[in-house]
Scaffold this motif. Sequence first.
Motif, PDB file in Angstrom:
ATOM      1  N   ILE A   1       0.303   1.372  13.086  1.00 35.49           N
ATOM      2  CA  ILE A   1      -0.502   0.554  12.190  1.00 35.49           C
ATOM      3  C   ILE A   1       0.199   0.448  10.842  1.00 35.49           C
ATOM      4  O   ILE A   1       0.746   1.416  10.322  1.00 35.49           O
TER       5      ILE A   1
ATOM      6  N   GLY B   1      -3.569  -1.941   7.544  1.00 38.36           N
ATOM      7  CA  GLY B   1      -4.392  -1.990   8.743  1.00 38.36           C
ATOM      8  C   GLY B   1      -3.995  -3.106   9.702  1.00 38.36           C
ATOM      9  O   GLY B   1      -4.484  -3.178  10.827  1.00 38.36           O
ATOM     10  N   ARG B   2      -3.149  -3.992   9.262  1.00 37.62           N
ATOM     11  CA  ARG B   2      -2.624  -5.072  10.105  1.00 37.62           C
ATOM     12  C   ARG B   2      -1.164  -5.276   9.763  1.00 37.62           C
ATOM     13  O   ARG B   2      -0.805  -5.225   8.588  1.00 37.62           O
TER      14      ARG B   2
ATOM     15  N   THR C   1      -1.127  -4.225  14.080  1.00 41.10           N
ATOM     16  CA  THR C   1      -1.172  -3.040  14.921  1.00 41.10           C
ATOM     17  C   THR C   1      -0.420  -3.322  16.220  1.00 41.10           C
ATOM     18  O   THR C   1      -0.333  -4.471  16.652  1.00 41.10           O
TER      19      THR C   1
ATOM     20  N   SER D   1      -6.900   2.409  13.901  1.00 44.02           N
ATOM     21  CA  SER D   1      -7.443   1.884  12.648  1.00 44.02           C
ATOM     22  C   SER D   1      -7.229   2.922  11.556  1.00 44.02           C
ATOM     23  O   SER D   1      -6.845   4.057  11.830  1.00 44.02           O
ATOM     24  N   ARG D   2      -7.480   2.503  10.336  1.00 47.46           N
ATOM     25  CA  ARG D   2      -7.332   3.415   9.213  1.00 47.46           C
ATOM     26  C   ARG D   2      -8.341   3.067   8.128  1.00 47.46           C
ATOM     27  O   ARG D   2      -8.743   1.920   7.985  1.00 47.46           O
ATOM     28  N   ASP D   3      -8.716   4.100   7.363  1.00 43.41           N
ATOM     29  CA  ASP D   3      -9.570   3.915   6.200  1.00 43.41           C
ATOM     30  C   ASP D   3      -8.807   4.492   5.013  1.00 43.41           C
ATOM     31  O   ASP D   3      -8.790   5.722   4.818  1.00 43.41           O
ATOM     32  N   ASN D   4      -8.165   3.630   4.254  1.00 42.85           N
ATOM     33  CA  ASN D   4      -7.342   4.105   3.146  1.00 42.85           C
ATOM     34  C   ASN D   4      -8.180   4.747   2.036  1.00 42.85           C
ATOM     35  O   ASN D   4      -7.668   5.563   1.279  1.00 42.85           O
TER      36      ASN D   4
END
Length: 121
Positions: free
Chosen positions: A51, A55-56, A58, A71-74
């Motif tokens: 990723i 987030g894009r 992927t 996915s990720r949550d920065n």
Amino acid sequence: EVQLVESGGGLVQPGGSLTLSCAASGFPFNMRNMKWVRQPPGKGLEWVSYIDTTGRPTYYADSVKGRFTISRDNSKNTLYLQLNNLKTEDTAMYYCATSRGGWGTTDYNHRGQGTQVTVSS
């Protein structure tokens, strides 16, 4: 000090689901491309998913495409991997890692201790 701590693994039946998490600290998480790699028992390291910082985009290994979602949550410095429709061949130790190089490789700079996923009936 870079720290990557995976969690969420476990024993699940074929067709089941799991959500893996990776808590990151000690570096600017929102500036690092990330990946998940895995190591099946008795085998070498395999690339699973990649990723980008935002987030894009992927990318996924063919073996997991359509079943796994990265996915990720920065804002939380956390990386995720949603595993659906699990198969016995998905059994492995799963690691999150800071990516070195592009997608499709197992190259990394830092890797966590891993979380075990076992798929068995």
